[in-house]
Scaffold this active site. Structure first.
Site, PDB file in Angstrom:
ATOM      1  N   LYS A  75       0.825  -1.212   0.000  1.00 12.04           N
ATOM      2  CA  LYS A  75       0.000   0.000   0.000  1.00 12.04           C
ATOM      3  C   LYS A  75       0.859   1.261   0.000  1.00 12.04           C
ATOM      4  CE  LYS A  75      -2.631   0.753   3.627  1.00 12.04           C
ATOM      5  NZ  LYS A  75      -2.174  -0.524   4.144  1.00 12.04           N
ATOM      6  N   THR A  77       3.884   1.457  -1.112  1.00 12.95           N
ATOM      7  CA  THR A  77       4.537   1.496  -2.424  1.00 12.95           C
ATOM      8  C   THR A  77       3.631   2.137  -3.454  1.00 12.95           C
ATOM      9  OG1 THR A  77       5.781  -0.504  -1.859  1.00 12.95           O
ATOM     10  CG2 THR A  77       5.630   0.065  -4.199  1.00 12.95           C
ATOM     11  N   ARG A  98       2.652   7.520   7.350  1.00 11.68           N
ATOM     12  CA  ARG A  98       2.981   7.262   8.748  1.00 11.68           C
ATOM     13  C   ARG A  98       4.480   6.967   8.904  1.00 11.68           C
ATOM     14  NH1 ARG A  98      -0.635   2.372  10.299  1.00 11.68           N
ATOM     15  NH2 ARG A  98      -0.202   1.870   8.125  1.00 11.68           N
ATOM     16  N   LYS A 109       6.918  -7.766   9.310  1.00  6.36           N
ATOM     17  CA  LYS A 109       6.429  -7.067   8.123  1.00  6.36           C
ATOM     18  C   LYS A 109       7.492  -6.214   7.438  1.00  6.36           C
ATOM     19  CE  LYS A 109       2.543  -4.297   6.485  1.00  6.36           C
ATOM     20  NZ  LYS A 109       1.420  -3.432   6.850  1.00  6.36           N
ATOM     21  N   ALA A 277      -3.139   0.328  12.744  1.00  5.71           N
ATOM     22  CA  ALA A 277      -4.548   0.373  12.362  1.00  5.71           C
ATOM     23  C   ALA A 277      -5.349  -0.794  12.923  1.00  5.71           C
ATOM     24  CB  ALA A 277      -4.691   0.399  10.842  1.00  5.71           C
ATOM     25  N   PHE A 305      -3.693  -1.142   6.757  1.00  4.26           N
ATOM     26  CA  PHE A 305      -4.374  -2.401   6.463  1.00  4.26           C
ATOM     27  C   PHE A 305      -5.538  -2.186   5.486  1.00  4.26           C
ATOM     28  CE2 PHE A 305      -2.518  -3.420  10.762  1.00  4.26           C
ATOM     29  CZ  PHE A 305      -1.516  -4.225  10.264  1.00  4.26           C
ATOM     30  N   PHE A 385       3.158  -7.875  -8.834  1.00  3.48           N
ATOM     31  CA  PHE A 385       4.347  -8.528  -8.304  1.00  3.48           C
ATOM     32  C   PHE A 385       4.988  -9.332  -9.436  1.00  3.48           C
ATOM     33  CE2 PHE A 385       2.315  -7.294  -4.491  1.00  3.48           C
ATOM     34  CZ  PHE A 385       3.219  -7.379  -3.441  1.00  3.48           C
ATOM     35  N   TRP A 413       6.482  -0.560  -8.316  1.00  7.08           N
ATOM     36  CA  TRP A 413       7.664  -1.148  -7.672  1.00  7.08           C
ATOM     37  C   TRP A 413       8.810  -1.228  -8.672  1.00  7.08           C
ATOM     38  CZ3 TRP A 413      11.182  -5.021  -8.197  1.00  7.08           C
ATOM     39  CH2 TRP A 413      11.959  -5.343  -7.075  1.00  7.08           C
TER      40      TRP A 413
END
Length: 559
Positions: A75, A77, A98, A109, A277, A305, A385, A413
């Site tokens: 998210k 990214t 954030r 993560k 979150a 999230f 991806f 990405w």
């Protein structure tokens, strides 16, 4: 013999980037020199009081996501890539994110600076102790803890019941051994023994306060409203009763200023505050978002999230308290998350399985439904991806086309802003549409009704069950006049239910609220569901075990 090159890591890409001095980034964003407080070459604090004020403010684009895999769906990214793409379209854009917590960085993560060619820089410094903000929150939180125990030790004039102290100490790491502790042992000189515990710093109410306060005076007032526990007569005791808010505000003075950095492509970025979150409200600070709205025509921000968590809280908590509304919403979807929701084990998510993608689409459908209930039309960003196949991606695009939902592939990405141009154009089209945003509940409704609204309309659940403990707390909340506050649900991010294993789009489920914690300074009521912990634990193989530092000071293993 073919020479197969290993793809660069996020850290290697970040190190190769050509960063501009922070003064140049500030000048491009029309931030005057007197408002800029540099922290080295590439970071700065902004003194908001010295910024020129505009009557017309920028539009807000909220980036949210479907229910994620444990590794996250990129998210941040997509948020960064979208901002860079909008800049390429000659839109005056800023991104607001954030700050990363050391808990995920050292845990499972990873960091929160984006990835590939869609990152905010300097990546290492942002992910590790960024400008000391979170440490300042830790210090303020634990100062209040020390003042509580000191007050009890020196006579307890406020008649604080040690059994009813709700304020916990904090640490910005995942440390399950500190969830439940005993303090004050060792005899009278060492204080009064009592049970205590640690939360992770980003779950501290002071983190939420810093992110929701709109001025220094508002910050200080909110700090004073913090309820630290109750007297023997069950009356609330506040930080103001302890005369603590002045000292806490002093510790937070510099941390309250938004941080300016840049993306790989030079788009100005404000990174400030970092509440989780799934525990807290999951949004960067109102100060940063509103500062960006003063400086740019479009502000791209995110909420943690899925739309059931961060986006819902963005709508009901942050947007209300910040006095603005989102003008467009992007939902990030990935092939791998949809395959997981379609029943594929996490270890097999890289294997092609278009049928599983199709089976997982009801999860995306519910997140779309949720955003539409707020009166907004989302754009779906399919975050590509390297393991995704054309057939799998087409499953998502074709489904969205069939359901009259605009969807585009985001290749940010690998390609940075260039890979987000189609997404940026779709977002611009939404920004030109009328805005019909409206919250789903009003503050004056009963607490139980507000929770029912979230469970039924956002999660798709059938009912809410309040435990006996929660019902007693609810009665006390009403008695103290706190029932007009918005709700902050503490719930697993992996499911619409309160059970992490119930993935996809479950039907006919009940959410159990086991505890309700008033956060009066922040201005919301936290409803704990399922087995949510306010101090996470480390996984079996923490990311910290892969990190190292060489003799030249170069870090390795940081993503």
């Amino acid at each position: 013999m073919t020479n197969i090159q290993t793809p660069l890591t996020d850290l290697e890409i970040a190190r190769k980037a050509d960063m501009r001095p922070i003064q140049e980034v500030a000048a491009a964003a029309d931030i005057p020199a007197e408002a800029l407080e540099p922290y080295g070459k590439y970071k700065a604090k902004i003194n908001v009081s010295k910024l020129p004020q505009k009557t017309q403010t920028g539009k807000v684009v909220l980036v949210t996501a479907i229910s994620p895999t444990p590794a996250g769906e990129g998210k941040s990214t997509v948020t960064v890539g979208l901002a860079d793409a909008l800049s390429r379209l000659k839109k005056k854009t800023m991104v607001a994110l954030r700050e990363p917590s050391l808990g995920p960085v050292m845990g499972m993560k990873g960091g929160a600076t984006g990835g590939g060619y869609s990152q905010v820089l300097p990546m290492e410094e942002i992910n590790l102790h960024f400008n000391g903000d979170i440490h300042a929150i830790t210090a303020a939180n634990n100062t209040l803890s020390a003042l509580i125990d000191n007050h009890i030790h020196h006579g307890n004039l406020l008649q604080i019941d040690p059994r009813r102290i709700t304020w916990k100490r904090v640490l910005d790491l995942n440390d399950r051994a500190l969830r439940h502790i005993t303090v004050g042992l060792g005899g009278p000189a060492h204080g009064v023994p009592r049970e205590d515990g640690f939360d992770i710093t980003v779950a501290s109410e002071i983190m939420a306060i810093l992110c929701l306060a709109t001025s220094l005076s508002d910050l200080k007032e909110r700090l004073g409203r913090i309820v630290i526990g109750y007297t023997y007569d069950k009356k609330p005791v506040t930080a103001h009763d302890l005369e603590a808010e002045g000292a806490l505000a002093v510790l937070l003075k510099e941390a309250f200023k938004p941080n300016l950095v840049q993306t790989i492509e030079g788009t100005p970025a404000l990174i400030h505050g970092g509440p989780f979150a799934n525990i807290a409200h999951g949004c960067n600070s109102i100060m940063a978002t509103n500062t960006a709205r003063q400086l740019a025509d479009i502000v791209v921000t995110e909420a943690g999230f899925g739309a059931d968590l961060g986006a819902e809280k963005f709508m009901h908590i942050k947007a209300r308290q910040g006095k603005f509304s989102p003008d467009a919403v992007v939902i990030v979807a990935t092939v791998r998350a949809l395959k997981m929701h379609g029943g594929v084990p996490k270890q097999q998510l890289k294997a092609e399985n278009a049928e599983a993608v199709r089976a997982g689409l009801p999860n995306l459908e519910k997140h779309i439904d949720t955003i539409r209930r707020f009166g907004l039309e989302p754009v779906i960003a399919v975050n590509r991806f390297t393991s995704d196949t054309p057939e799998e991606i087409n499953e998502i695009l074709n489904w969205c086309r069939l359901h009259q939902t605009e969807a585009v592939v985001a290749d940010v990405w690998e390609k940075g802003g260039q890979g987000g141009l189609e997404l940026a154009e779709a977002v611009c089209r939404q920004l030109n549409q009328p805005n019909h945003f409206a919250p789903l509940y009003s503050p004056g409704e009963k607490v139980a009704d507000k929770v029912q609204t979230i469970v039924k309309e956002v999660y798709g659940g059938e009912d809410v069950h309040f435990t006996d403990k929660a019902q007693k707390q609810l009665a006390a909340i009403e008695q103290n006049g706190w029932d007009t506050l918005p709700i902050c649900m503490a719930k697993t991010q992996y499911s619409f239910t309160d059970e992490p294993g119930r993935i996809g789009r479950p039907q006919e489920f009940t959410i159990t609220v086991r505890e309700i914690i008033p956060k009066i300074g922040a201005g919301f009521l936290v409803c704990l569901t399922g087995e949510m912990m306010t101090m996470p634990g480390l996984p079996k193989q923490p990311a910290a075990m892969n990190m190292d530092l060489d003799d030249s000071g170069h870090i390795s293993g940081l993503m």
